[in-house]
Design an enzyme around this catalytic site. Structure first.
Site, PDB file in Angstrom:
ATOM      1  N   SER A   1      -2.570  -5.690  -2.024  1.00 46.11           N
ATOM      2  CA  SER A   1      -2.263  -6.400  -0.776  1.00 46.11           C
ATOM      3  C   SER A   1      -3.108  -7.668  -0.721  1.00 46.11           C
ATOM      4  O   SER A   1      -4.030  -7.862  -1.520  1.00 46.11           O
ATOM      5  CB  SER A   1      -2.580  -5.509   0.421  1.00 46.11           C
ATOM      6  OG  SER A   1      -3.984  -5.282   0.478  1.00 46.11           O
TER       7      SER A   1
ATOM      8  N   ASP B   1       1.829  -6.658  -2.560  1.00 47.93           N
ATOM      9  CA  ASP B   1       2.300  -5.979  -1.352  1.00 47.93           C
ATOM     10  C   ASP B   1       2.196  -6.956  -0.171  1.00 47.93           C
ATOM     11  O   ASP B   1       1.139  -7.558   0.042  1.00 47.93           O
ATOM     12  CB  ASP B   1       1.387  -4.761  -1.132  1.00 47.93           C
ATOM     13  CG  ASP B   1       1.921  -3.779  -0.118  1.00 47.93           C
ATOM     14  OD1 ASP B   1       3.127  -3.808   0.169  1.00 47.93           O
ATOM     15  OD2 ASP B   1       1.115  -2.960   0.386  1.00 47.93           O
ATOM     16  N   HIS B   2       3.263  -7.120   0.575  1.00 43.18           N
ATOM     17  CA  HIS B   2       3.258  -7.982   1.773  1.00 43.18           C
ATOM     18  C   HIS B   2       2.787  -9.414   1.538  1.00 43.18           C
ATOM     19  O   HIS B   2       1.877  -9.903   2.223  1.00 43.18           O
ATOM     20  CB  HIS B   2       2.429  -7.361   2.906  1.00 43.18           C
ATOM     21  CG  HIS B   2       3.060  -6.143   3.490  1.00 43.18           C
ATOM     22  ND1 HIS B   2       4.175  -6.194   4.288  1.00 43.18           N
ATOM     23  CD2 HIS B   2       2.746  -4.830   3.361  1.00 43.18           C
ATOM     24  CE1 HIS B   2       4.511  -4.963   4.625  1.00 43.18           C
ATOM     25  NE2 HIS B   2       3.676  -4.118   4.080  1.00 43.18           N
TER      26      HIS B   2
ATOM     27  N   ASP C   1       7.269 -10.797   2.493  1.00 48.39           N
ATOM     28  CA  ASP C   1       7.550 -10.163   3.770  1.00 48.39           C
ATOM     29  C   ASP C   1       7.668 -11.239   4.839  1.00 48.39           C
ATOM     30  O   ASP C   1       6.682 -11.677   5.411  1.00 48.39           O
ATOM     31  CB  ASP C   1       6.443  -9.167   4.118  1.00 48.39           C
ATOM     32  CG  ASP C   1       6.665  -8.536   5.491  1.00 48.39           C
ATOM     33  OD1 ASP C   1       7.698  -8.849   6.127  1.00 48.39           O
ATOM     34  OD2 ASP C   1       5.818  -7.748   5.944  1.00 48.39           O
TER      35      ASP C   1
ATOM     36  N   GLU D   1      12.001  -7.842   2.969  1.00 46.97           N
ATOM     37  CA  GLU D   1      12.004  -6.874   4.081  1.00 46.97           C
ATOM     38  C   GLU D   1      12.883  -7.352   5.227  1.00 46.97           C
ATOM     39  O   GLU D   1      12.880  -8.523   5.605  1.00 46.97           O
ATOM     40  CB  GLU D   1      10.575  -6.627   4.590  1.00 46.97           C
ATOM     41  CG  GLU D   1      10.528  -5.623   5.750  1.00 46.97           C
ATOM     42  CD  GLU D   1       9.135  -5.046   6.020  1.00 46.97           C
ATOM     43  OE1 GLU D   1       8.338  -4.914   5.076  1.00 46.97           O
ATOM     44  OE2 GLU D   1       8.872  -4.723   7.194  1.00 46.97           O
TER      45      GLU D   1
ATOM     46  N   HIS E   1       8.073   1.545   3.251  1.00 48.76           N
ATOM     47  CA  HIS E   1       6.649   1.280   3.480  1.00 48.76           C
ATOM     48  C   HIS E   1       6.099   2.326   4.441  1.00 48.76           C
ATOM     49  O   HIS E   1       6.860   3.104   5.016  1.00 48.76           O
ATOM     50  CB  HIS E   1       6.466  -0.114   4.103  1.00 48.76           C
ATOM     51  CG  HIS E   1       6.563  -1.222   3.111  1.00 48.76           C
ATOM     52  ND1 HIS E   1       5.530  -2.053   2.832  1.00 48.76           N
ATOM     53  CD2 HIS E   1       7.584  -1.603   2.300  1.00 48.76           C
ATOM     54  CE1 HIS E   1       5.900  -2.913   1.899  1.00 48.76           C
ATOM     55  NE2 HIS E   1       7.149  -2.677   1.560  1.00 48.76           N
ATOM     56  N   GLY E   2       4.787   2.300   4.615  1.00 46.38           N
ATOM     57  CA  GLY E   2       4.170   3.143   5.651  1.00 46.38           C
ATOM     58  C   GLY E   2       4.508   4.611   5.502  1.00 46.38           C
ATOM     59  O   GLY E   2       4.788   5.301   6.478  1.00 46.38           O
TER      60      GLY E   2
ATOM     61  N   SER F   1       2.686   7.244   4.131  1.00 48.20           N
ATOM     62  CA  SER F   1       1.651   8.263   3.934  1.00 48.20           C
ATOM     63  C   SER F   1       1.979   9.441   4.837  1.00 48.20           C
ATOM     64  O   SER F   1       2.602   9.281   5.886  1.00 48.20           O
ATOM     65  CB  SER F   1       0.267   7.699   4.281  1.00 48.20           C
ATOM     66  OG  SER F   1      -0.233   6.957   3.181  1.00 48.20           O
TER      67      SER F   1
ATOM     68  N   ASP G   1      -0.674   4.485   0.814  1.00 47.27           N
ATOM     69  CA  ASP G   1      -2.002   3.875   0.805  1.00 47.27           C
ATOM     70  C   ASP G   1      -2.986   4.704   1.636  1.00 47.27           C
ATOM     71  O   ASP G   1      -4.000   5.171   1.127  1.00 47.27           O
ATOM     72  CB  ASP G   1      -1.901   2.433   1.349  1.00 47.27           C
ATOM     73  CG  ASP G   1      -3.202   1.655   1.202  1.00 47.27           C
ATOM     74  OD1 ASP G   1      -4.173   2.186   0.610  1.00 47.27           O
ATOM     75  OD2 ASP G   1      -3.270   0.507   1.681  1.00 47.27           O
TER      76      ASP G   1
HETATM   77 ZN   LIG Z   1       3.743  -2.052   3.930  1.00 43.48          ZN
END
Ligand SMILES: [Zn+2]
Length: 332
Positions: free
Chosen positions: A56, A94-95, A116, A146, A234-235, A237, A279
């Site tokens: 990132s 990432d991003h 992004d 995205e 994404h996101g 976890s 992450d």
């Molecule tokens: Zn993300």
């Protein structure tokens, strides 16, 4: 200009095509330190799973972009040392939030970048994404874009509210930008606090929060519009409660941390979702290990003694994700 091909890295094109056909997803693990990278490579090499190393903007600031690039290059050699003859390792931004950042990563040996621009108005998202795609494709670097907005906080990316991706926009967006994969919003969220207690119900037995389910109807509608097109979550976890409990028992304070249940990610992996970003879970594993060692052995002051245990915890976590959640073991 350094080509990722000289570093032994691969882009995502073939990885994703195989993952969609095979009904599994490629793990995308963020890294910013040596122990984390060792754990990712060991887990991928031992399970023979293709893997995406994600960096990132925050990680670039923390660890230094030159160092990270050489670490990724070293990771390929380390994987070979572990007996993985042809490592399938992608180095991904990432991003990325600007053309300049994406260009610098392409020029610097990354094999894949994300632009992004999802917080911009639709037409501006298309224009910026297309600009990055046009540049990256000259060097055979793949681009993730995205559409839709995720809630939560991750490094410098944050949003208070989420907006699901609109299925009626995806064909126009993918066609006009030429992106290689699309990150969508269907209810996943960044960070270790993915949902507020008000958004959840509580398990009457344990008192733990139960998050709202992902919007699989939106995913289905997107797949109908774009058959066989690589989708990214994404996101994702799952915020394992054993780590949260361990951290809280050893002096930490993570009340009501909650993630995406693994069964839902398993289900998504079998669809056109072919990249799942994880992450926060490794951050939790690392922190749980460090707290445990330092609590049990207050006299310990050799960082290898607690970072080494943290590395073991993360390796276990990565293997578990690969084998039991994403199903990517044996695919590389
Ligand atoms: Zn993300």
């Amino acid at each position: 200009m350094v080509s990722y091909k000289e570093l032994g890295l691969v882009n995502t094109r073939e990885m994703f095509a195989k993952a969609i056909k095979g009904g599994y997803a490629i793990p995308a693990f963020n890294f910013n330190n040596m122990e984390q990278l060792q754990a990712i490579i060991k887990a991928a090499a031992e399970t023979k799973s293709p893997v995406i190393l994600q960096v990132s903007k925050g990680a670039r600031n923390y660890a230094n972009q030159t160092l990270l690039r050489y670490m990724a290059q070293g990771a390929v050699e380390y994987a070979k040392e572990l007996g993985w003859e042809k490592p399938q390792i992608c180095l991904h931004l990432d991003h990325g939030d600007s053309f300049e950042l994406c260009k610098s990563c392409v020029d610097f040996g990354f094999s894949s970048v994300m632009i992004d621009a999802s917080s911009l108005p639709y037409e501006e998202n298309i224009a910026l994404t297309k600009k990055v795609v046009d540049y990256a494709h000259q060097y055979d670097v793949t681009v993730e874009a995205e559409l839709g907005v995720l809630a939560g906080v991750e490094d410098e990316v944050s949003s208070a509210v989420s907006h699901y991706t609109k299925p009626e926009e995806v064909v126009d967006f993918a066609t006009r930008t030429g992106c290689d994969s699309l990150a969508i919003s269907i209810g996943t969220s960044h960070g270790a606090y993915k949902f507020t207690p008000e958004q959840c119900t509580r398990d009457p037995k344990t008192g733990k929060l139960v998050p709202p389910p992902l919007a699989f109807d939106v995913l289905d509608a997107i797949m109908e519009q774009l058959p066989g097109f690589p989708i990214v979550l994404h996101g994702s976890s799952s915020v394992p409660q054993e780590y949260v409990d361990m951290i809280n028992a050893m002096g930490g304070k993570l009340p009501d941390a909650v993630g995406i249940p693994e069964e839902q990610l398993r289900k998504a992996s079998k669809s056109a979702v072919c990249k799942i970003n994880i992450d926060s879970d490794s951050r939790l594993a690392f922190t749980a290990a460090v707290r445990k060692v330092l609590t049990e052995k207050p006299g310990e002051f050799d960082p290898r003694k607690y970072c080494g245990v943290a590395r073991d915890f993360m390796e276990e976590l990565y293997k578990h994700k690969i084998i039991n959640v994403l199903g990517s073991d044996g695919k590389a």
